[in-house]
Design an enzyme around this catalytic site. Structure first.
Site, PDB file in Angstrom:
ATOM      1  N   THR A 271       0.846  -1.201   0.000  1.00 39.69           N
ATOM      2  CA  THR A 271       0.000   0.000   0.000  1.00 39.69           C
ATOM      3  C   THR A 271       0.880   1.250   0.000  1.00 39.69           C
ATOM      4  O   THR A 271       0.469   2.300  -0.473  1.00 39.69           O
ATOM      5  CB  THR A 271      -0.972   0.016   1.202  1.00 39.69           C
ATOM      6  N   ASP A 272       2.109   1.121   0.474  1.00 38.43           N
ATOM      7  CA  ASP A 272       3.042   2.251   0.416  1.00 38.43           C
ATOM      8  C   ASP A 272       3.377   2.596  -1.036  1.00 38.43           C
ATOM      9  O   ASP A 272       3.506   3.766  -1.406  1.00 38.43           O
ATOM     10  CB  ASP A 272       4.313   1.909   1.206  1.00 38.43           C
TER      11      ASP A 272
ATOM     12  N   PHE B 286     -44.194  19.969   7.685  1.00 43.25           N
ATOM     13  CA  PHE B 286     -44.298  18.509   7.814  1.00 43.25           C
ATOM     14  C   PHE B 286     -45.607  18.186   8.527  1.00 43.25           C
ATOM     15  O   PHE B 286     -45.738  18.360   9.734  1.00 43.25           O
ATOM     16  CB  PHE B 286     -43.107  17.916   8.571  1.00 43.25           C
TER      17      PHE B 286
ATOM     18  N   ARG C 196     -41.163  25.287   9.817  1.00 44.43           N
ATOM     19  CA  ARG C 196     -40.145  24.693  10.688  1.00 44.43           C
ATOM     20  C   ARG C 196     -38.774  25.042  10.126  1.00 44.43           C
ATOM     21  O   ARG C 196     -38.657  25.569   9.019  1.00 44.43           O
ATOM     22  CB  ARG C 196     -40.297  23.169  10.780  1.00 44.43           C
TER      23      ARG C 196
ATOM     24  N   VAL D 157     -38.604  16.161   3.640  1.00 37.55           N
ATOM     25  CA  VAL D 157     -37.275  15.898   3.074  1.00 37.55           C
ATOM     26  C   VAL D 157     -37.431  14.963   1.876  1.00 37.55           C
ATOM     27  O   VAL D 157     -36.812  15.158   0.819  1.00 37.55           O
ATOM     28  CB  VAL D 157     -36.352  15.269   4.145  1.00 37.55           C
TER      29      VAL D 157
ATOM     30  N   ASN E 277     -31.890  14.563   8.584  1.00 31.86           N
ATOM     31  CA  ASN E 277     -32.802  15.656   8.947  1.00 31.86           C
ATOM     32  C   ASN E 277     -32.345  16.157  10.314  1.00 31.86           C
ATOM     33  O   ASN E 277     -32.592  15.526  11.337  1.00 31.86           O
ATOM     34  CB  ASN E 277     -34.244  15.125   8.990  1.00 31.86           C
TER      35      ASN E 277
HETATM   36  O1  LIG Z   1     -39.311  15.643   6.256  1.00 29.00           O
HETATM   37  C1  LIG Z   1     -39.487  14.809   7.164  1.00 29.00           C
HETATM   38  N1  LIG Z   1     -39.566  13.484   6.877  1.00 29.00           N
HETATM   39  C2  LIG Z   1     -39.772  12.522   7.828  1.00 29.00           C
HETATM   40  O2  LIG Z   1     -39.855  11.311   7.511  1.00 29.00           O
HETATM   41  C3  LIG Z   1     -39.870  12.966   9.160  1.00 29.00           C
HETATM   42  N2  LIG Z   1     -40.069  12.299  10.332  1.00 29.00           N
HETATM   43  C4  LIG Z   1     -40.062  13.242  11.326  1.00 29.00           C
HETATM   44  O3  LIG Z   1     -40.202  12.990  12.539  1.00 29.00           O
HETATM   45  N3  LIG Z   1     -39.892  14.487  10.801  1.00 29.00           N
HETATM   46  C5  LIG Z   1     -39.768  14.347   9.451  1.00 29.00           C
HETATM   47  N4  LIG Z   1     -39.579  15.246   8.458  1.00 29.00           N
END
Ligand SMILES: O=c1[nH]c(=O)c2[nH]c(=O)[nH]c2[nH]1
Length: 302
Positions: free
Chosen positions: A59-60, A161, A178, A233, A260
């Site tokens: 690897t050297d 959400f 949020r 998300v 997240n």
């Molecule tokens: O955008 C999100 N997706 C999730 O699946 C999720 N689950 C959670 O608790 N918050 C969020 N936010």
């Protein structure tokens, strides 16, 4: 009886910084600070099963190779250097059957002083890295990925959400506003059929394809993140992946992995204070982790 099922080895975390001087003005520089990993497969079994080191390329030596080749060849863009290393190792050592090269490029950007872009001064204006992975076999098959990792973003409005499944285990309150924050890990896989071969990567690098695709993926990610009133998300990352696939014909699919990173609205009710989405605390507790791959063509799910 036990037997060796699988193996690979190589060098990880090989770092270099290369200065590239403009041929028309050697004071104008570009720099590439890279972290490279090279892993090999092939006829190495006897090194594991018979303690026979004769097949081991130390690897050297792999580390030296990365540095010598970085000195001798053009390392921009990183996809070109990955292709160069693949060809070097497969060409030099007949018993290598497969190689995977990963390269991370640190973000060094030129900046201006009194309105004048400085020729050889840089600022590290972000912790995110541009990445590529080229995996190739001696039979000519290969896969090439590019991407961005560690791009930390946050928005303080334009994220909701609600409407999720509610059961007797649910405590989460629905929200129409949020904080949304994540460390973007985005990888786009090129269509090997369209690229053709590892050799074709050099020409495509000259054409600017890999830089353009990277810039496009970065822009889509940041634009979507800012402009979309995010339902989740999941929905936002799907839209990002769709935009990248649609804007880049050479991209076969796009994978996102997004934590997240929760920011919790602090409850001041006990103090008689209203908290109108103003004061949050970053949660040190578990984070969501959401992944998806958006492809150009549907594929059977296993
Ligand atoms: O955008 C999100 N997706 C999730 O699946 C999720 N689950 C959670 O608790 N918050 C969020 N936010």
């Amino acid at each position: 009886m036990a037997f060796l099922q699988d193996s690979t080895y190589g060098k990880n975390n090989v770092k270099f910084l290369k200065v590239k001087r403009d041929p028309s003005n050697p004071q104008i520089h570009q720099v590439l600070e890279a972290t490279v990993r090279v892993l090999l497969t092939g006829a190495f079994d006897i090194s594991y099963t018979k303690a026979d080191n004769s097949v081991i390329i130390p690897t050297d030596t792999i580390k030296n190779t990365i540095l010598i080749e970085a000195k001798k060849t053009d390392v921009f863009p990183i996809e070109r250097f990955a292709a160069h290393l693949v060809k070097h190792f497969l060409g030099k050592y007949s018993w290598i059957d497969g190689i995977t090269v990963n390269i991370e490029q640190a973000k060094w950007s030129k900046y201006s002083v009194d309105g004048k872009l400085q020729p050889h001064s840089f600022v590290k204006d972000g912790e995110e890295v541009r990445v590529c992975e080229l995996a190739a076999k001696r039979d000519g098959s290969f896969s090439l990925l590019g991407g961005v990792q560690g791009l930390t973003v946050l928005k303080s409005s334009g994220s909701m959400f609600h409407g999720y499944n509610v059961c007797d285990y649910t405590t989460l309150a629905p929200v129409w506003e949020r904080i949304l924050s994540t460390d973007v890990d985005c990888k786009y896989k090129y269509d090997s059929r369209k690229i053709g071969s590892v050799d074709a990567i050099f020409k495509l690098a000259d054409s600017g394809l890999f830089d353009k695709t990277f810039e496009s993926a970065l822009k889509v990610t940041l634009d979507r993140f800012a402009l979309e009133n995010s339902a989740s998300v999941q929905a936002t990352m799907y839209n990002m992946g769709t935009d990248i696939v649609e804007a880049n014909p050479y991209v076969y699919n796009v994978s996102y992995a997004l934590p997240n990173k929760h920011y919790i609205l602090f409850d001041f009710a006990w103090k008689g204070l209203k908290n109108e989405n103003e004061l949050f605390y970053p949660s040190p507790h578990p984070n969501g982790l959401i992944k998806c791959t958006v492809g150009r063509e549907p594929v059977a799910k296993l």
